[in-house]
Design a protein around this motif. Structure first.
Motif, PDB file in Angstrom:
ATOM      1  N   VAL A  47      11.916 -15.942 -26.666  1.00  0.00           N
ATOM      2  CA  VAL A  47      13.183 -15.341 -26.224  1.00  0.00           C
ATOM      3  C   VAL A  47      13.733 -16.103 -25.021  1.00  0.00           C
ATOM      4  O   VAL A  47      14.943 -16.330 -24.913  1.00  0.00           O
ATOM      5  CB  VAL A  47      12.970 -13.850 -25.892  1.00  0.00           C
ATOM      6  CG1 VAL A  47      14.255 -13.249 -25.323  1.00  0.00           C
ATOM      7  CG2 VAL A  47      12.550 -13.076 -27.137  1.00  0.00           C
ATOM      8  N   SER A  48      12.845 -16.540 -24.128  1.00  0.00           N
ATOM      9  CA  SER A  48      13.276 -17.337 -22.978  1.00  0.00           C
ATOM     10  C   SER A  48      13.878 -18.654 -23.435  1.00  0.00           C
ATOM     11  O   SER A  48      14.918 -19.094 -22.922  1.00  0.00           O
ATOM     12  CB  SER A  48      12.096 -17.596 -22.044  1.00  0.00           C
ATOM     13  OG  SER A  48      11.565 -16.399 -21.531  1.00  0.00           O
ATOM     14  N   ALA A  49      13.254 -19.310 -24.400  1.00  0.00           N
ATOM     15  CA  ALA A  49      13.759 -20.590 -24.897  1.00  0.00           C
ATOM     16  C   ALA A  49      15.113 -20.437 -25.575  1.00  0.00           C
ATOM     17  O   ALA A  49      15.943 -21.352 -25.540  1.00  0.00           O
ATOM     18  CB  ALA A  49      12.756 -21.208 -25.863  1.00  0.00           C
ATOM     19  N   ALA A  50      15.346 -19.271 -26.180  1.00  0.00           N
ATOM     20  CA  ALA A  50      16.630 -19.039 -26.843  1.00  0.00           C
ATOM     21  C   ALA A  50      17.789 -18.997 -25.856  1.00  0.00           C
ATOM     22  O   ALA A  50      18.950 -19.156 -26.259  1.00  0.00           O
ATOM     23  CB  ALA A  50      16.579 -17.734 -27.641  1.00  0.00           C
ATOM     24  N   THR A  51      17.512 -18.792 -24.575  1.00  0.00           N
ATOM     25  CA  THR A  51      18.577 -18.749 -23.568  1.00  0.00           C
ATOM     26  C   THR A  51      18.908 -20.128 -23.006  1.00  0.00           C
ATOM     27  O   THR A  51      19.861 -20.259 -22.219  1.00  0.00           O
ATOM     28  CB  THR A  51      18.177 -17.840 -22.387  1.00  0.00           C
ATOM     29  OG1 THR A  51      17.099 -18.444 -21.648  1.00  0.00           O
ATOM     30  CG2 THR A  51      17.744 -16.467 -22.870  1.00  0.00           C
ATOM     31  N   LEU A  52      18.157 -21.170 -23.383  1.00  0.00           N
ATOM     32  CA  LEU A  52      18.439 -22.513 -22.877  1.00  0.00           C
ATOM     33  C   LEU A  52      19.770 -23.031 -23.413  1.00  0.00           C
ATOM     34  O   LEU A  52      20.167 -22.716 -24.533  1.00  0.00           O
ATOM     35  CB  LEU A  52      17.319 -23.476 -23.269  1.00  0.00           C
ATOM     36  CG  LEU A  52      15.934 -23.221 -22.670  1.00  0.00           C
ATOM     37  CD1 LEU A  52      14.909 -24.172 -23.281  1.00  0.00           C
ATOM     38  CD2 LEU A  52      15.965 -23.372 -21.157  1.00  0.00           C
ATOM     39  N   THR A  53      20.419 -23.846 -22.625  1.00  0.00           N
ATOM     40  CA  THR A  53      21.671 -24.473 -23.038  1.00  0.00           C
ATOM     41  C   THR A  53      21.400 -25.888 -23.528  1.00  0.00           C
ATOM     42  O   THR A  53      20.301 -26.428 -23.369  1.00  0.00           O
ATOM     43  CB  THR A  53      22.652 -24.526 -21.865  1.00  0.00           C
ATOM     44  OG1 THR A  53      22.122 -25.380 -20.837  1.00  0.00           O
ATOM     45  CG2 THR A  53      22.879 -23.137 -21.277  1.00  0.00           C
ATOM     46  N   ALA A  54      22.434 -26.506 -24.123  1.00  0.00           N
ATOM     47  CA  ALA A  54      22.291 -27.879 -24.599  1.00  0.00           C
ATOM     48  C   ALA A  54      21.948 -28.818 -23.452  1.00  0.00           C
ATOM     49  O   ALA A  54      21.147 -29.750 -23.609  1.00  0.00           O
ATOM     50  CB  ALA A  54      23.571 -28.324 -25.298  1.00  0.00           C
TER      51      ALA A  54
END
Length: 414
Positions: free
Chosen positions: A355-362
């Motif tokens: 879930v944390s990784a899903a919040t990363l931006t490009a």
């Protein structure tokens, strides 16, 4: 935030990082999780292995991208805190410490079971004490010891694969064909316990040189090597023992060489089992102590545990505290129960990582969007497919952690 006085030294390169992760995975999976996974999945063991590998790949990819962005000790404890909020970081850290403490106990018990079955718990406690002493004197010595152990274990596994594939297969017996999807998923959860060793690399982020480059590469290399070893050994064991023989074996790899017609190799395999479990125990205690260090720095655990030894450069109080708890657990709990409990709580840990990784931006080098989604869904589905006792025990421990956090927060506001 770490001050100059309690910062750890960056001394680990790519090779040492890969060896630490590989040492955790190979030791745990081959000698502890393979037999109970076969009991759950039967002849579908290789499918369960594939599911576990896919889940590990998603979790590893998410963890690698986060570790490159936050190259400090603590793993998902840090990622959850920075991306989702303080409570989620704390819950990840709590679950990791609880689950991996059980993993440490499982590895210690594996050492005892192979070295001296009649006194397995005494040997397990002694193994914990020895490994804690090695880690206490510095992470470089831990990496060197793990390198030696992994080389020896891989040689033993090569022997097992060679004898298993080309020896006699007349002793193979299979479980009844009554395994359903839940059995395969439960086996995948038990096998994921074995793959989770790559997390040791991320939790050592503050001690790795050039972490943005080294951590992602080390995780992927260690995972790929472990999967290749797992697949070869699983095929060899199933050929010789069959799913029923594997499911009921306490020491399956030793039985493989005996049943395949080379009984004189069994003592060598037993020594390899002890080395493998000891290598996993060494790397696991190393990773748990670093998460304890990170949580102590943020005062989620007693601040005294954040101290770093002025000579050895390790979190010595955290090392001793973790070693003491693991010794108590190893002296009182059962091996298979420890594996199930550890698998569930660690899957919750990786749920938070995905879930944390899903919040990363490009701009933050996020993974492909499907990776954290599949990883999070897989953690939930596989985790809930584990034995009911493991699920309930894991939920209870997480609930205790949540209550402690709430009580501490109310006290701080007061």
């Amino acid at each position: 935030m770490a001050t100059h006085g309690d910062a750890l030294r960056r001394r680990l390169g790519l090779t040492d990082s890969v060896i630490i992760g590989l040492g955790s995975m190979v030791g745990a999976g081959i000698f502890a999780a393979l037999a109970p996974a076969a009991a759950a999945a039967g002849d579908w063991l290789l499918l369960a292995l594939a599911v576990a590998a896919l889940l590990a790949y998603c979790n590893a990819t998410s963890s690698a991208r986060l570790a490159a962005l936050y190259p400090v000790s603590g793993g998902t404890y840090v990622y959850g805190r920075e991306r989702l909020g303080a409570f989620w970081g704390y819950l990840a850290g709590w679950g990791f410490v609880a689950g991996k403490t059980a993993s440490c106990a499982a590895m210690a018990l594996t050492v005892g079971s192979y070295a001296w079955p009649e006194h397995s718990r005494v040997i397990a406690v002694a193994a914990v004490a020895a490994v804690t002493a090695i880690n206490y004197t510095g992470v470089q010595k831990s990496a060197l010891a793990t390198r030696i152990i992994v080389a020896a274990v891989l040689a033993v596994l090569a022997l097992v694969v060679g004898v298993g594939l080309f020896g006699s297969h007349s002793a193979a017996t299979d479980l009844p064909d009554r395994i359903g999807p839940r059995g395969v998923l439960a086996a995948a959860g038990l096998l994921f316990f074995a793959f989770a060793g790559y997390a040791r690399i991320a939790t050592l982020g503050e001690e790795v040189r050039d972490p943005r480059r080294t951590i992602p590469r080390a995780i992927m290399i260690a995972l790929g090597l472990a999967l290749a070893v797992y697949a070869l050994v699983a095929v060899a064991v199933l050929e010789v023992l069959g799913s029923a023989g594997l499911a009921h074996a306490i020491d399956p790899l030793a039985r493989v060489v005996s049943a395949a017609g080379v009984p004189g190799s069994a003592p060598v395999v037993r020594v390899g089992a002890v080395l493998a479990a000891a290598g996993s125990l060494l790397a696991l205690i190393l990773g748990v102590s670093r998460t304890v260090l990170a949580m102590a720095r943020d005062r989620h655990l007693p601040g005294a545990l954040a101290a770093v030894h002025p000579r050895f450069g390790v979190p010595h109080r955290a090392e001793l505290a973790v070693g003491a708890v693991v010794a108590v657990v190893a002296g009182t709990f059962d091996l298979r129960a420890a594996i199930g409990f550890s698998s569930f709580t660690v899957l919750v840990y990786y749920l938070i990582a995905n879930v944390s990784a899903a919040t990363l931006t490009a701009a933050e080098n996020r993974p492909a969007r499907w990776v954290p989604i599949a990883g999070a869904a897989g953690c939930v589905i596989v985790g809930l497919s584990l034995p009911v006792g493991s699920v309930l025990a894991g939920l209870a421990v997480l609930a205790v952690g949540g209550c402690w956090y709430a009580a501490r927060s109310r006290s701080a506001r007061s």
